[in-house]
Design a protein around this motif. Structure first.
Motif, PDB file in Angstrom:
ATOM      1  N   TYR A 111       0.851  -1.181   0.000  1.00  0.00           N
ATOM      2  CA  TYR A 111       0.000   0.000   0.000  1.00  0.00           C
ATOM      3  C   TYR A 111       0.886   1.230   0.000  1.00  0.00           C
ATOM      4  O   TYR A 111       1.810   1.341   0.812  1.00  0.00           O
ATOM      5  N   TYR A 112       0.595   2.161  -0.909  1.00  0.00           N
ATOM      6  CA  TYR A 112       1.400   3.371  -1.045  1.00  0.00           C
ATOM      7  C   TYR A 112       0.783   4.500  -0.225  1.00  0.00           C
ATOM      8  O   TYR A 112      -0.185   5.135  -0.638  1.00  0.00           O
ATOM      9  N   GLN A 113       1.338   4.714   0.951  1.00  0.00           N
ATOM     10  CA  GLN A 113       0.825   5.711   1.888  1.00  0.00           C
ATOM     11  C   GLN A 113       1.201   7.117   1.428  1.00  0.00           C
ATOM     12  O   GLN A 113       2.374   7.432   1.212  1.00  0.00           O
ATOM     13  N   MET A 114       0.199   7.971   1.277  1.00  0.00           N
ATOM     14  CA  MET A 114       0.465   9.375   0.963  1.00  0.00           C
ATOM     15  C   MET A 114       1.188  10.030   2.137  1.00  0.00           C
ATOM     16  O   MET A 114       1.024   9.621   3.294  1.00  0.00           O
ATOM     17  N   THR A 119      -6.815   1.802  -7.227  1.00  0.00           N
ATOM     18  CA  THR A 119      -6.815   3.054  -6.459  1.00  0.00           C
ATOM     19  C   THR A 119      -8.258   3.392  -6.091  1.00  0.00           C
ATOM     20  O   THR A 119      -9.186   2.651  -6.402  1.00  0.00           O
ATOM     21  N   GLY A 120      -8.423   4.548  -5.438  1.00  0.00           N
ATOM     22  CA  GLY A 120      -9.767   5.019  -5.112  1.00  0.00           C
ATOM     23  C   GLY A 120     -10.532   4.009  -4.281  1.00  0.00           C
ATOM     24  O   GLY A 120     -10.013   3.428  -3.325  1.00  0.00           O
ATOM     25  N   ARG A 121     -11.772   3.743  -4.660  1.00  0.00           N
ATOM     26  CA  ARG A 121     -12.599   2.823  -3.886  1.00  0.00           C
ATOM     27  C   ARG A 121     -12.121   1.387  -3.994  1.00  0.00           C
ATOM     28  O   ARG A 121     -12.553   0.529  -3.210  1.00  0.00           O
ATOM     29  N   GLY A 122     -11.212   1.117  -4.918  1.00  0.00           N
ATOM     30  CA  GLY A 122     -10.667  -0.226  -5.015  1.00  0.00           C
ATOM     31  C   GLY A 122      -9.926  -0.655  -3.766  1.00  0.00           C
ATOM     32  O   GLY A 122      -9.823  -1.854  -3.477  1.00  0.00           O
ATOM     33  N   VAL A 123      -9.406   0.319  -2.998  1.00  0.00           N
ATOM     34  CA  VAL A 123      -8.654  -0.034  -1.800  1.00  0.00           C
ATOM     35  C   VAL A 123      -9.568  -0.306  -0.604  1.00  0.00           C
ATOM     36  O   VAL A 123      -9.085  -0.616   0.484  1.00  0.00           O
ATOM     37  N   GLU A 176      12.404   7.576  -3.158  1.00  0.00           N
ATOM     38  CA  GLU A 176      13.373   7.587  -4.252  1.00  0.00           C
ATOM     39  C   GLU A 176      12.854   6.868  -5.494  1.00  0.00           C
ATOM     40  O   GLU A 176      13.298   7.150  -6.607  1.00  0.00           O
ATOM     41  N   SER A 177      11.923   5.941  -5.313  1.00  0.00           N
ATOM     42  CA  SER A 177      11.442   5.119  -6.431  1.00  0.00           C
ATOM     43  C   SER A 177       9.977   5.367  -6.764  1.00  0.00           C
ATOM     44  O   SER A 177       9.389   4.631  -7.557  1.00  0.00           O
ATOM     45  N   ILE A 178       9.389   6.402  -6.174  1.00  0.00           N
ATOM     46  CA  ILE A 178       7.945   6.564  -6.276  1.00  0.00           C
ATOM     47  C   ILE A 178       7.480   6.789  -7.706  1.00  0.00           C
ATOM     48  O   ILE A 178       6.434   6.290  -8.136  1.00  0.00           O
ATOM     49  N   ASP A 179       8.253   7.542  -8.504  1.00  0.00           N
ATOM     50  CA  ASP A 179       7.848   7.796  -9.890  1.00  0.00           C
ATOM     51  C   ASP A 179       7.853   6.508 -10.698  1.00  0.00           C
ATOM     52  O   ASP A 179       6.970   6.287 -11.545  1.00  0.00           O
ATOM     53  N   LEU A 180       8.823   5.649 -10.441  1.00  0.00           N
ATOM     54  CA  LEU A 180       8.914   4.382 -11.160  1.00  0.00           C
ATOM     55  C   LEU A 180       7.812   3.421 -10.729  1.00  0.00           C
ATOM     56  O   LEU A 180       7.132   2.813 -11.562  1.00  0.00           O
ATOM     57  N   LEU A 181       7.617   3.292  -9.422  1.00  0.00           N
ATOM     58  CA  LEU A 181       6.692   2.289  -8.918  1.00  0.00           C
ATOM     59  C   LEU A 181       5.229   2.689  -9.078  1.00  0.00           C
ATOM     60  O   LEU A 181       4.382   1.851  -9.406  1.00  0.00           O
ATOM     61  N   MET A 182       4.924   3.951  -8.853  1.00  0.00           N
ATOM     62  CA  MET A 182       3.532   4.382  -8.963  1.00  0.00           C
ATOM     63  C   MET A 182       3.173   4.810 -10.384  1.00  0.00           C
ATOM     64  O   MET A 182       2.012   4.728 -10.782  1.00  0.00           O
ATOM     65  N   ALA A 183       4.152   5.281 -11.136  1.00  0.00           N
ATOM     66  CA  ALA A 183       3.944   5.634 -12.549  1.00  0.00           C
ATOM     67  C   ALA A 183       2.737   6.551 -12.756  1.00  0.00           C
ATOM     68  O   ALA A 183       1.919   6.347 -13.656  1.00  0.00           O
ATOM     69  N   GLY A 184       2.609   7.541 -11.873  1.00  0.00           N
ATOM     70  CA  GLY A 184       1.541   8.515 -12.017  1.00  0.00           C
ATOM     71  C   GLY A 184       0.181   8.057 -11.534  1.00  0.00           C
ATOM     72  O   GLY A 184      -0.819   8.762 -11.709  1.00  0.00           O
ATOM     73  N   ARG A 185       0.108   6.881 -10.923  1.00  0.00           N
ATOM     74  CA  ARG A 185      -1.175   6.371 -10.448  1.00  0.00           C
ATOM     75  C   ARG A 185      -1.409   6.816  -9.009  1.00  0.00           C
ATOM     76  O   ARG A 185      -0.505   7.084  -8.270  1.00  0.00           O
ATOM     77  N   GLY A 186      -2.640   6.846  -8.606  1.00  0.00           N
ATOM     78  CA  GLY A 186      -2.953   7.261  -7.248  1.00  0.00           C
ATOM     79  C   GLY A 186      -4.142   8.200  -7.247  1.00  0.00           C
ATOM     80  O   GLY A 186      -4.828   8.311  -8.254  1.00  0.00           O
ATOM     81  N   PRO A 187      -4.402   8.927  -6.137  1.00  0.00           N
ATOM     82  CA  PRO A 187      -3.530   9.088  -4.974  1.00  0.00           C
ATOM     83  C   PRO A 187      -3.419   7.858  -4.084  1.00  0.00           C
ATOM     84  O   PRO A 187      -2.361   7.557  -3.571  1.00  0.00           O
TER      85      PRO A 187
END
Length: 242
Positions: free
Chosen positions: A79-82, A176-180, A145-156
């Motif tokens: 899970y990618y915590q903001m 993302t969104g309600r999927g989580v 350090e790797s957020i751009d690579l791993l998330m690739a613009g997805r989110g929040p």
């Protein structure tokens, strides 16, 4: 949290009438469950894409790679915590706090060869203090350090699943969104009550109570923070270099 106190209530009927209507709804629930099973089967048949297994992260012992986050297991759920760097605990994301706070017992995942970890978008030293303040014990890493690579613009919000083949890592699913919402039990339980989530977007009868702004933030803070403060825990995150 503002809840209307003059809420209406469902109509009162005899038990036979109640059961008849519930039986009708139960058929829809069972169809929904079967469709969920079919979707899960399709999800298992998705192709996958390789990601850099050496993507750098920071953990409790310093630098670590995405491959090492698996802890030797075959599968990883991340899970990618903001994170709002330099901001106090009260200003951190209420949505991420809501979802991440409900992932607790990991042994069942481990029994299926699955590791769960939080990959925070902020710096490690500052953000891990938030994890500790919240009383969470999930593995926590900084992926800044790797957020751009791993998330690739997805989110929040983003939940991603990975498969390890030797020293190679592949992404097999993300949402993302309600999927989580799969991370929490609160909404599922609320959906079974007479008043539901009490959010403004819900299709509820006239007069049903609403919680202004939802329940994830209360009096200016993510809701779950209040019990920690009342227990005497410090919410001082400090600051670290950018």
């Amino acid at each position: 949290m503002n809840t209307e106190t003059t809420a209406s209530a469902p109509k009162v009927v005899d038990r036979a009438t109640y059961q008849a209507e519930l039986d009708t709804l139960r058929n829809r629930e069972k169809a929904h469950t079967r469709e969920g099973d079919a979707i899960a089967a399709a999800r298992r048949r998705l192709p996958m894409v390789e990601v850099d297994a050496t993507s750098p992260l920071i953990g409790p012992d310093g630098p670590i790679t995405l491959l090492e986050v698996f802890e030797g297991r075959r599968l990883l759920i991340a899970y990618y915590q903001m994170w709002h760097t330099g901001h106090p605990a009260a200003e951190q994301c209420e949505g991420c706090t809501f979802f991440n706070s409900q992932v607790r017992e990991l042994s069942y995942l481990h029994a299926c060869d699955v590791t769960y970890a939080t990959l925070c978008q902020g710096p490690y030293e500052e953000s891990v203090r938030y994890r500790d303040f919240m009383g969470w014990d999930v593995p926590w890493y900084s992926a800044r350090e790797s957020i751009d690579l791993l998330m690739a613009g997805r989110g929040p919000f983003m939940l991603a699943c990975y498969l390890r083949e030797g020293d190679r890592v592949f992404e097999t699913y993300w949402t993302t969104g309600r999927g989580v919402e799969v991370m929490d039990q609160t909404y599922g339980l609320l959906d079974r009550t007479a008043y539901g989530r009490q959010e403004e977007w819900e299709d509820s009868p006239a007069g049903w109570p609403r919680i202004a702004g939802g329940s994830s933030r209360t009096n200016g803070r993510p809701t779950a923070q209040w019990s920690r403060l009342e227990a005497g825990h410090s919410d001082d995150l400090g600051t670290v270099g950018h």
